[in-house]
Write a protein that holds these residues in place. Sequence first.
Motif, PDB file in Angstrom:
ATOM      1  N   THR A  93       1.081  -1.026   0.026  1.00  0.00           N
ATOM      2  CA  THR A  93      -0.126   0.069  -0.021  1.00  0.00           C
ATOM      3  C   THR A  93       0.999   1.194  -0.124  1.00  0.00           C
ATOM      4  OG1 THR A  93       0.103  -0.075   2.453  1.00  0.00           O
ATOM      5  CG2 THR A  93      -1.822  -1.156   1.105  1.00  0.00           C
TER       6      THR A  93
ATOM      7  N   GLY B 195     -13.275   2.066  -3.257  1.00  0.00           N
ATOM      8  CA  GLY B 195     -12.958   1.604  -1.836  1.00  0.00           C
ATOM      9  C   GLY B 195     -13.939   2.389  -0.671  1.00  0.00           C
TER      10      GLY B 195
ATOM     11  N   THR C 231      -7.982   2.081   0.969  1.00  0.00           N
ATOM     12  CA  THR C 231      -7.969   0.654   1.749  1.00  0.00           C
ATOM     13  C   THR C 231      -8.930   1.031   2.906  1.00  0.00           C
ATOM     14  OG1 THR C 231      -6.343   1.503   3.236  1.00  0.00           O
ATOM     15  CG2 THR C 231      -5.834   0.061   1.263  1.00  0.00           C
TER      16      THR C 231
END
Length: 586
Positions: A437, A480, A555
Amino acid sequence: MRYSLIADSYEKIEATTKRLEMTDYLVELLKKTPKDIIDKVVYLTQGKLYPDFFGIEIGVAEKLAVRAVAKATGHSEKEIEENLEKTGDLGTTAQIFLERKAQVTLFQEPLTVERVYENLDKMAKATGPRSMEHKINLLAGLLTNATPKEARYVARTVTGSLRLGIADMTVLDALAIAFGGGKETREILERAYNISSDLGSVAKIVAEKGIKGIERFEVSLGEPIRPMLAERLGSPIEILEKLGGKCIAEYKYDGERVQAHKREGHVTLFSRRLEDISDQYPDGSELIRKHVKAKEAIIEAEVVAIDPDTGEMRAFQELMHRRRKYGVKKAIKEYPVSLFMFDALYVDGKDLTLEPYPVRRQHLEKIIEQADHVKVAEYIITGDPEELERFFEKAVENGCEGLVCKSVNEDSVYQAGARGWLWIKYKRDYKSEMTDTVDLVVVGAFHGRGKRAGSYGALLLAAYNPEEDVFKTVTKCGTGFTDEDLEKLPKNMEKHRIPHRHSRVYSTIEADVWFEPVVVIETIGAEITLSPIHTCAMDVIRKGSGLAIRFPRFTGNYRLDKSAEDATTVKEIVEMYRKQLKKVAG
Ligand code: ATP
């Protein structure tokens, strides 16, 4: 026509591996065949009843065929099965049992091709609760009247294991020799086949009307045209050289190819393999009905999965959720699609396949009414390798696979069924997968639409460059976010909102809303790619290109613990890009 003629030919064909001999036997057979059933004989030699796009298969389960053999020969299923275990081929087993029976059969009505075809056709179409019994009776009926040799081939045909190895091209050769006046007429027949995908109908026309009849052959609605395919080269310079210095370069969308046939209000969609996939994409058909402004048309398009909230293209894998027979309605909602049109092959009575591509494209642009989910493929016309390279990067960054570069010359016809040099694909030969990430700074936003009206559709995100103490954009992220995120985002970001781009933010993209670089969010993407648009690492890997994160997803982590200067740096992104380069095949 006696079926024994077919069986004798099959036997000879089966015994040879030489294509020329195979062709000769086929010529012999075709010449003996009455013209009105020549299409049926052609289908049968390939183990079929119709051209593939009809979607009708003989396909009888072996178990069922065993029962029919038992019934026709008066032996038990067990006996047949035991023998089948030894031979491994129901055709041979049927032949053996019929040979035993032959000695007691005094009278037999000879089997005709017409009857075999008719019974097989009934079997293929039988449905309903009693269809099993019906199929067994139809097959047993044929076997009862068959000679042992005929039984071998009937049994193989119904179970889909005829496998004579007669390729389409062998049939075309045989037709050229038998009715076209010689092998050199194959090309004319081949074109007819390529634009109709129907060998039977080509056979019938050439048998009845000769090569003159075939020369007049045109595309027709409802018959899928075999797709034109692209060659591949690895650099813009080579591509331009091959295409004569100039080309139309189009985005190579990463979805599923469809060929749409529109007749008044009715639309049929064929896949790349010419299967009717209209049921899979009722939404696609609807878009064509609405946005193709021609009464009749055959056009080609790529169907691409689209993020319903942001309108951006999704990865190819997402489209696989649409490969289903049931639950189509739900899938349409969750995985909506857009159509990107890239060719017009027929419009209102006019066959365009022999027109050069620029002319076909003009027709296409004229009949497509572009809308949110219907677009003509993005393109540039160029002779400049640099410009081509930039356009390629832009395509990849926007979710495409690369480019298809197309000839604009006089001879740039639609080469149905051929992979040629009039279309050249340019894909990456490397892939950089993202496994980690990154923490990026929110520097701008774009207004949402549809369900996201009133909130943001996507955020413009940047990496930090400590040497210059500035933020450089690296992606636009709209995926997301939960409904709650979306509701709160405009409120939470309001205090950071500024009327123009922040002086420490470097961006070539115009956002709808700008923020001071303060908020950091965690994001992961599919890969890092070169980009002519984003400023992150501009000129580092290649002159005129920066780096971008493709298919980014939030995320769910707001990195409240990080200040903007703690965000992932440009240098880190360059390292990630370099480390993760992998060669890809294909
Ligand atoms: P690939 O796996 O690269 O798609 P392929 O054998 O299916 O290979 P190719 O002819 O090599 O097909 O590449 C062209 C394919 O790209 C077409 O079949 C079509 O599905 C897709 N495509 C996407 N955008 C375009 C476009 N603008 N023009 C032509 N084809 C396009």
